[in-house]
Design a protein around this motif. Sequence first.
Motif, PDB file in Angstrom:
ATOM      1  N   THR A 139       0.991  -1.068  -0.493  1.00 27.60           N
ATOM      2  CA  THR A 139       0.199  -0.208  -0.139  1.00 27.60           C
ATOM      3  C   THR A 139       0.903   1.651   0.059  1.00 27.60           C
ATOM      4  O   THR A 139       1.830   0.956   0.876  1.00 27.60           O
ATOM      5  N   LEU A 140       0.285   2.216  -0.923  1.00 19.85           N
ATOM      6  CA  LEU A 140       0.974   3.240  -0.852  1.00 19.85           C
ATOM      7  C   LEU A 140       0.406   4.637  -1.339  1.00 19.85           C
ATOM      8  O   LEU A 140      -0.874   4.534  -0.687  1.00 19.85           O
ATOM      9  N   ASP A 141       1.153   5.914  -0.196  1.00 21.67           N
ATOM     10  CA  ASP A 141       0.157   6.702   0.048  1.00 21.67           C
ATOM     11  C   ASP A 141       0.286   7.784  -0.782  1.00 21.67           C
ATOM     12  O   ASP A 141       1.493   8.257  -1.642  1.00 21.67           O
ATOM     13  N   GLN A 142       0.054   9.580  -0.078  1.00 20.51           N
ATOM     14  CA  GLN A 142       0.183  10.193  -0.852  1.00 20.51           C
ATOM     15  C   GLN A 142       2.048  10.974  -1.301  1.00 20.51           C
ATOM     16  O   GLN A 142       2.412  10.538  -0.686  1.00 20.51           O
ATOM     17  N   GLU A 143       1.374  11.891  -1.885  1.00 15.45           N
ATOM     18  CA  GLU A 143       3.291  12.609  -2.548  1.00 15.45           C
ATOM     19  C   GLU A 143       3.850  13.590  -1.694  1.00 15.45           C
ATOM     20  O   GLU A 143       2.485  14.619  -1.665  1.00 15.45           O
ATOM     21  N   PRO A 144       5.102  14.089  -1.004  1.00 17.35           N
ATOM     22  CA  PRO A 144       5.406  15.115  -0.558  1.00 17.35           C
ATOM     23  C   PRO A 144       5.469  16.185  -1.873  1.00 17.35           C
ATOM     24  O   PRO A 144       4.859  15.958  -2.394  1.00 17.35           O
ATOM     25  N   THR A 145       4.882  17.302  -0.569  1.00 19.36           N
ATOM     26  CA  THR A 145       4.615  19.065  -1.733  1.00 19.36           C
ATOM     27  C   THR A 145       5.979  19.828  -1.105  1.00 19.36           C
ATOM     28  O   THR A 145       5.875  20.726  -2.182  1.00 19.36           O
ATOM     29  N   ARG A 199       6.179  11.359  -9.825  1.00 19.54           N
ATOM     30  CA  ARG A 199       6.045  10.036  -9.695  1.00 19.54           C
ATOM     31  C   ARG A 199       7.400   9.354  -9.986  1.00 19.54           C
ATOM     32  O   ARG A 199       8.115   8.284  -9.155  1.00 19.54           O
ATOM     33  N   ARG A 200       8.511   9.313 -11.663  1.00 16.04           N
ATOM     34  CA  ARG A 200       9.112   8.414 -11.614  1.00 16.04           C
ATOM     35  C   ARG A 200      10.155   8.742 -10.599  1.00 16.04           C
ATOM     36  O   ARG A 200      11.750   7.891 -10.182  1.00 16.04           O
ATOM     37  N   VAL A 201      10.827  10.380 -10.377  1.00 21.38           N
ATOM     38  CA  VAL A 201      12.136  10.423  -9.733  1.00 21.38           C
ATOM     39  C   VAL A 201      11.208  10.089  -7.900  1.00 21.38           C
ATOM     40  O   VAL A 201      12.631  10.160  -7.402  1.00 21.38           O
ATOM     41  N   ARG A 202      10.308  10.490  -7.284  1.00 23.21           N
ATOM     42  CA  ARG A 202      10.160   9.889  -6.446  1.00 23.21           C
ATOM     43  C   ARG A 202      10.908   8.768  -6.137  1.00 23.21           C
ATOM     44  O   ARG A 202      11.043   7.967  -5.165  1.00 23.21           O
ATOM     45  N   ILE A 234      13.626  -1.582  10.353  1.00 17.15           N
ATOM     46  CA  ILE A 234      12.158  -1.449   9.102  1.00 17.15           C
ATOM     47  C   ILE A 234      11.619  -0.400   8.845  1.00 17.15           C
ATOM     48  O   ILE A 234      11.149  -0.168   7.695  1.00 17.15           O
ATOM     49  N   GLN A 235      12.512   1.093   8.487  1.00 14.08           N
ATOM     50  CA  GLN A 235      12.478   2.177   7.620  1.00 14.08           C
ATOM     51  C   GLN A 235      13.086   1.812   6.078  1.00 14.08           C
ATOM     52  O   GLN A 235      12.218   2.264   4.928  1.00 14.08           O
ATOM     53  N   ALA A 236      13.945   1.050   5.710  1.00 14.48           N
ATOM     54  CA  ALA A 236      14.172   0.674   4.810  1.00 14.48           C
ATOM     55  C   ALA A 236      13.214  -0.569   4.519  1.00 14.48           C
ATOM     56  O   ALA A 236      12.523   0.183   2.631  1.00 14.48           O
ATOM     57  N   LEU A 237      12.920  -0.962   4.719  1.00 14.82           N
ATOM     58  CA  LEU A 237      10.685  -0.922   4.564  1.00 14.82           C
ATOM     59  C   LEU A 237       9.602  -0.718   3.748  1.00 14.82           C
ATOM     60  O   LEU A 237      10.006  -1.651   2.286  1.00 14.82           O
ATOM     61  N   ARG A 238       9.887   0.531   4.501  1.00 16.27           N
ATOM     62  CA  ARG A 238       8.968   1.209   4.024  1.00 16.27           C
ATOM     63  C   ARG A 238       9.725   2.093   3.167  1.00 16.27           C
ATOM     64  O   ARG A 238       9.116   2.310   2.190  1.00 16.27           O
ATOM     65  N   LEU A 239      10.408   2.600   2.582  1.00 14.51           N
ATOM     66  CA  LEU A 239      11.246   3.391   1.572  1.00 14.51           C
ATOM     67  C   LEU A 239      11.494   2.227   0.181  1.00 14.51           C
ATOM     68  O   LEU A 239      11.139   2.792  -0.886  1.00 14.51           O
ATOM     69  N   ALA A 240      11.808   0.536   0.325  1.00 13.92           N
ATOM     70  CA  ALA A 240      11.326   0.148  -0.732  1.00 13.92           C
ATOM     71  C   ALA A 240      10.001  -0.275  -1.195  1.00 13.92           C
ATOM     72  O   ALA A 240       9.806   0.169  -2.340  1.00 13.92           O
ATOM     73  N   GLU A 241       9.172  -0.097  -0.216  1.00 10.48           N
ATOM     74  CA  GLU A 241       7.927  -0.089  -0.706  1.00 10.48           C
ATOM     75  C   GLU A 241       7.124   0.480  -1.711  1.00 10.48           C
ATOM     76  O   GLU A 241       6.883   0.661  -2.539  1.00 10.48           O
ATOM     77  N   GLU A 242       7.859   1.919  -0.919  1.00  7.33           N
ATOM     78  CA  GLU A 242       7.793   3.176  -1.596  1.00  7.33           C
ATOM     79  C   GLU A 242       8.578   3.699  -2.987  1.00  7.33           C
ATOM     80  O   GLU A 242       7.629   4.181  -4.692  1.00  7.33           O
ATOM     81  N   SER A 243       8.757   2.459  -3.318  1.00 12.20           N
ATOM     82  CA  SER A 243      10.025   2.278  -4.932  1.00 12.20           C
ATOM     83  C   SER A 243       9.072   2.112  -5.730  1.00 12.20           C
ATOM     84  O   SER A 243       9.511   2.049  -6.744  1.00 12.20           O
ATOM     85  N   GLY A 244       8.069   0.542  -5.277  1.00  8.57           N
ATOM     86  CA  GLY A 244       7.722  -0.525  -6.072  1.00  8.57           C
ATOM     87  C   GLY A 244       8.511  -1.443  -6.203  1.00  8.57           C
ATOM     88  O   GLY A 244       8.702  -1.940  -7.366  1.00  8.57           O
TER      89      GLY A 244
END
Length: 450
Positions: A139-145, A199-202, A234-244
Motif C-alpha cells: 500500500t502506497l500513499d500521498q506525495e510530498p509537496t 512520480r518517476r523521480v520519487r 524497518i524504515q528501509a522496508l517502507r522506503l523500498a515499498e514506496e519505490s515499487g
Amino acid sequence: MKTPNERLVHWLARSGMSRGELARRVRSKAIEWNQPHISPDTTRVRCWLQGETPRAPLPDVIADVFSDHFGYRVTTYDLGFGDGALADAALVYDTSFEATVRAVAELGRADVDRRKLLTAAPFAAVAGVEPSRDWLMNTLDQEPTSGPRVRLEDVTAVKSMFETFQRMDIFQGGGSGRLVLAKYMTSHVYPLLSRTHTRRVRRALCEAAAEQTYLLGWMAYDSGEHGIAQRYLIQALRLAEESGNSALGAHVLAGMADQATLLGNPQEGRRLAQAGRHGLSKTDSPACLADLWCLEARALAKLGDTTAASRAVAKSESVFERVRPEEEQAWAEFIDPAYLHGEHAMTFRDLGDPESSEVHAVRSIEYAHAQKRARRGAMSQAALAVTHLQRRDLDSAYAVGLRTLKLAGQVKSTRAADAVEDLQRRMRPFGKNRLVADFNDRAREVVKAA
C-alpha cells in the motif's frame, strides 16, 4: 532557574519568524495533527525560549513547523527539546510517507550524534510482524509537496555512492564506515525525500534511499547494535515499498530474517524469509531468492529440522545456478559463493553434520581468500574449526582457529569477534589443555578490539 534554550533561539532567529508567527504556525500545525487543544501564544513561546520543555506531542509539532519552513527535517533534538519518541517511532512501519521521512531522518541524526537514547534502544522481537505484512500488501500513499524539485541527476549522484559504502562494509566490516554513511544520508539524502519530485523521480529516490538505509542497518547489525539495526531495516522496508522495487523489499526482509534468527527467534526468522520469497513472486532476482532460501535453512537448523533445512540449502544452491551478476541489482553483489557456502557451513554446523559443514566451509574460504574478504573468511574459518571440534580433533581446530584470529583482527566486525568467542566456548570441554589456553590468550586482543 531554567537555562535558556539556545538551540530554539538559534532556529527561530534563523527562520526570521516572530514569536507571534511561530505561535500561529504551531496552532495551525496542531490542527493538522488533530490536536486542536494545542493553542500557544507569544507568552508561551517566550517560556520555551527561556528553557521550558513543552509536553508531548508539542515538541514534534514545533519541529514540523520548522521543517516545513526550511524544506528539510529539523528534529526535536535540534530544537533543544530532546529526542521525543524517536526510538519507538523508528519501529513503526507508517502508512504516511511524511512520517517515514521524519522517522528515518531523526534516526540518522541520532545515530550520527551517538545519542544514548538510541544506543540503548532494545531489539523488539516481534517488531517485524506488521512491517512484513504491510509490505506484502503493497500500500502506497500521498506525495510530498514541499521544497525545491529533485531531479533524476540528484538520484544518480546518490546511487553512485552506494557501491563505495557497500564495498567498505564487505571488505572492512560494518564498524568502519557506518557513521560516515549516516552523516552522508542525514546531510544529503534524507532531506531530498521531503522535497517535490515527479512520480518517476520519487520512486528512484526512495529506491536509492532504501538501499543505503538498509546498508546502515546492516552495518549496525555487523557492529552488534541490534536495536539501531532493526529500526533502520524497518524504515528501509517502507522506503523500498514506496519505490515499487519488490526485490529490494525482499532483500530487506532477508536482513531482518538473518537478525531474528541470530538473536534467538528462528521461527520469526523463517517467517520473514518466507515473506520475502512471496514478495518475489512478481519479479526475478535469483540472488535474492537464493539468499532467502539460505536464511530459511539457517532458521530451520536452529529449530532442529534437519530434513527441511537440508532441502532449503538444496533449493538455495539450485536457484543460485541461475544467477547472472550483470543482471542483478547492485545490493546483491555480496550474495556470491563465498557468502552462500559460508552460511550453508553454519547451517550444517548447527545441525551437527561436520562432514557437510566442512565441504561448504572450505569452498567459502577459497572464494573469500581469492577476494581478500577477511570478515567472511574469518567466519568460515571459524565454522571449519567447529567441524574439527565436533570430531574431537583439537589440534586441527586450534590450527584453523589461529587463521580465524588473523582474519578477524583485520576487520571492524562484531560478528567476526562473535565467531571467535563461539570457538572459545566450544573449546571449554577440552579443559586446561595448553592449546585451549594459548588460543584464549591470543583471542583476548581480537575480542577486546571489537
